[in-house]
Motif scaffolding. Sequence first.
Motif, PDB file in Angstrom:
ATOM      1  N   PHE A 255       0.858  -1.187   0.000  1.00  0.00           N
ATOM      2  CA  PHE A 255       0.000   0.000   0.000  1.00  0.00           C
ATOM      3  C   PHE A 255       0.894   1.237   0.000  1.00  0.00           C
ATOM      4  O   PHE A 255       1.756   1.364   0.849  1.00  0.00           O
ATOM      5  N   ASP A 256       0.727   2.129  -0.947  1.00  0.00           N
ATOM      6  CA  ASP A 256       1.403   3.427  -1.066  1.00  0.00           C
ATOM      7  C   ASP A 256       1.966   3.663  -2.462  1.00  0.00           C
ATOM      8  O   ASP A 256       2.093   4.799  -2.893  1.00  0.00           O
ATOM      9  N   ALA A 257       2.380   2.585  -3.146  1.00  0.00           N
ATOM     10  CA  ALA A 257       2.981   2.723  -4.482  1.00  0.00           C
ATOM     11  C   ALA A 257       4.247   3.563  -4.446  1.00  0.00           C
ATOM     12  O   ALA A 257       4.434   4.485  -5.241  1.00  0.00           O
ATOM     13  N   GLU A 267       8.684  -5.925 -11.862  1.00  0.00           N
ATOM     14  CA  GLU A 267       9.594  -7.064 -12.018  1.00  0.00           C
ATOM     15  C   GLU A 267       8.921  -8.393 -11.663  1.00  0.00           C
ATOM     16  O   GLU A 267       9.549  -9.444 -11.769  1.00  0.00           O
ATOM     17  N   GLY A 268       7.669  -8.336 -11.234  1.00  0.00           N
ATOM     18  CA  GLY A 268       6.928  -9.546 -10.903  1.00  0.00           C
ATOM     19  C   GLY A 268       7.236 -10.099  -9.527  1.00  0.00           C
ATOM     20  O   GLY A 268       6.831 -11.225  -9.201  1.00  0.00           O
ATOM     21  N   LYS A 269       7.932  -9.346  -8.688  1.00  0.00           N
ATOM     22  CA  LYS A 269       8.272  -9.816  -7.337  1.00  0.00           C
ATOM     23  C   LYS A 269       7.133  -9.559  -6.353  1.00  0.00           C
ATOM     24  O   LYS A 269       6.860 -10.394  -5.494  1.00  0.00           O
ATOM     25  N   MET A 270       6.505  -8.389  -6.456  1.00  0.00           N
ATOM     26  CA  MET A 270       5.292  -8.090  -5.705  1.00  0.00           C
ATOM     27  C   MET A 270       4.110  -8.193  -6.649  1.00  0.00           C
ATOM     28  O   MET A 270       4.232  -7.879  -7.841  1.00  0.00           O
ATOM     29  N   ALA A 271       2.959  -8.611  -6.114  1.00  0.00           N
ATOM     30  CA  ALA A 271       1.786  -8.765  -6.977  1.00  0.00           C
ATOM     31  C   ALA A 271       1.118  -7.430  -7.280  1.00  0.00           C
ATOM     32  O   ALA A 271       0.680  -7.182  -8.413  1.00  0.00           O
ATOM     33  N   ALA A 272       1.037  -6.568  -6.265  1.00  0.00           N
ATOM     34  CA  ALA A 272       0.339  -5.297  -6.457  1.00  0.00           C
ATOM     35  C   ALA A 272       0.619  -4.353  -5.292  1.00  0.00           C
ATOM     36  O   ALA A 272       1.134  -4.757  -4.246  1.00  0.00           O
ATOM     37  N   THR A 273       0.269  -3.083  -5.495  1.00  0.00           N
ATOM     38  CA  THR A 273       0.310  -2.082  -4.421  1.00  0.00           C
ATOM     39  C   THR A 273      -0.789  -1.071  -4.688  1.00  0.00           C
ATOM     40  O   THR A 273      -1.105  -0.766  -5.846  1.00  0.00           O
ATOM     41  N   VAL A 274      -1.385  -0.587  -3.628  1.00  0.00           N
ATOM     42  CA  VAL A 274      -2.444   0.421  -3.750  1.00  0.00           C
ATOM     43  C   VAL A 274      -1.789   1.799  -3.801  1.00  0.00           C
ATOM     44  O   VAL A 274      -1.074   2.181  -2.875  1.00  0.00           O
ATOM     45  N   ALA A 275      -2.030   2.520  -4.880  1.00  0.00           N
ATOM     46  CA  ALA A 275      -1.386   3.825  -5.076  1.00  0.00           C
ATOM     47  C   ALA A 275      -2.180   4.926  -4.402  1.00  0.00           C
ATOM     48  O   ALA A 275      -3.350   5.141  -4.696  1.00  0.00           O
ATOM     49  N   GLN A 276      -1.503   5.637  -3.498  1.00  0.00           N
ATOM     50  CA  GLN A 276      -2.119   6.741  -2.772  1.00  0.00           C
ATOM     51  C   GLN A 276      -1.834   8.102  -3.378  1.00  0.00           C
ATOM     52  O   GLN A 276      -2.515   9.063  -3.070  1.00  0.00           O
TER      53      GLN A 276
END
Length: 311
Positions: A255-257, A267-276
């Motif tokens: 969470f934060d982007a 790079e495919g290491k993390m699936a996703a992040t919520v952009a604030q």
Amino acid sequence: MKRRNSIWMIILVVLMTISLIGCGTTQSNLENKEAPKPTDKVTIGFSISTLNNPFFVTLKEGAEKAATEAGAELLVVDARDNTAKQISDIEDLIQKKVSVILINPTDSAAVVSAVESANKANIPVITVDRASNGGTVVSHIASDNVKGGSMAADYILKTLGNKGNLVELQGIAGTSAARDRGQGFHNVVDGKDGVKVVASQPADFDRAKGLKVMENILQGNKDIKAVFAHNDEMALGALSAIQAAGKSDIMVVGFDATDDAVKAVKEGKMAATVAQKPDLIGKTSLETALKVANGEKVDSSIPVELELVTK
């Protein structure tokens, strides 16, 4: 006698001339001397929870850029995640008689006394990203953290096919951001058949703590499918622990982007992040503070849009 009178007349004329020249020079000097000009420059105080986090650094930069463009002065103080220091910092801003105080609380409950001190000094307060549990706040500017937590949970369940063991890494206890992101996450996952949160532990929004906490969780749980961290720093720490354990099949959502997190997603290491969008939060906060300083009315809550960043 006539000659003597003529001499006195000449002397009198000379003296009057000198007097007039002197008066003229004095008047000229008074006219040319620059009188102090009243300043209309607004000074905004900004107490930030910590600048040891890329998210808040970007937030600060967004506010600074907006202040420069508006010709306002911004005084930024770093609480370093220390509640006592933040309260002291805010008291200093009050003593400096700033026009408005922006506060990004280290602790939503503990900051109340500082907000009330500003209220007594008739200095308007605006909270940023995290709310205050008390005191009079003119406006709160933040992303919808409950919605963000739900966005992360929806993405995880959709990817996993609505089944699997999940881990939640919580932010600093007492902050509205941790509370709201956790609430949004649990609103979606709780009560779902086939879905279980096997561990929900605090790591204080810190990367090193995220690493350590995740290492301990991995030792006690062998079948984890996904991790939701309340911020990217903890997510990146958890990712390091997962990689070290050879568990590359565990998906991580942050969470934060932040820049590091977005890079990890690409790079495919993390699936996703919520952009604030912290730069936009900082910009909006400063612009709102200037409106308040000018006596304009502002909304009590100003949301900043979110989006899910995936590969």
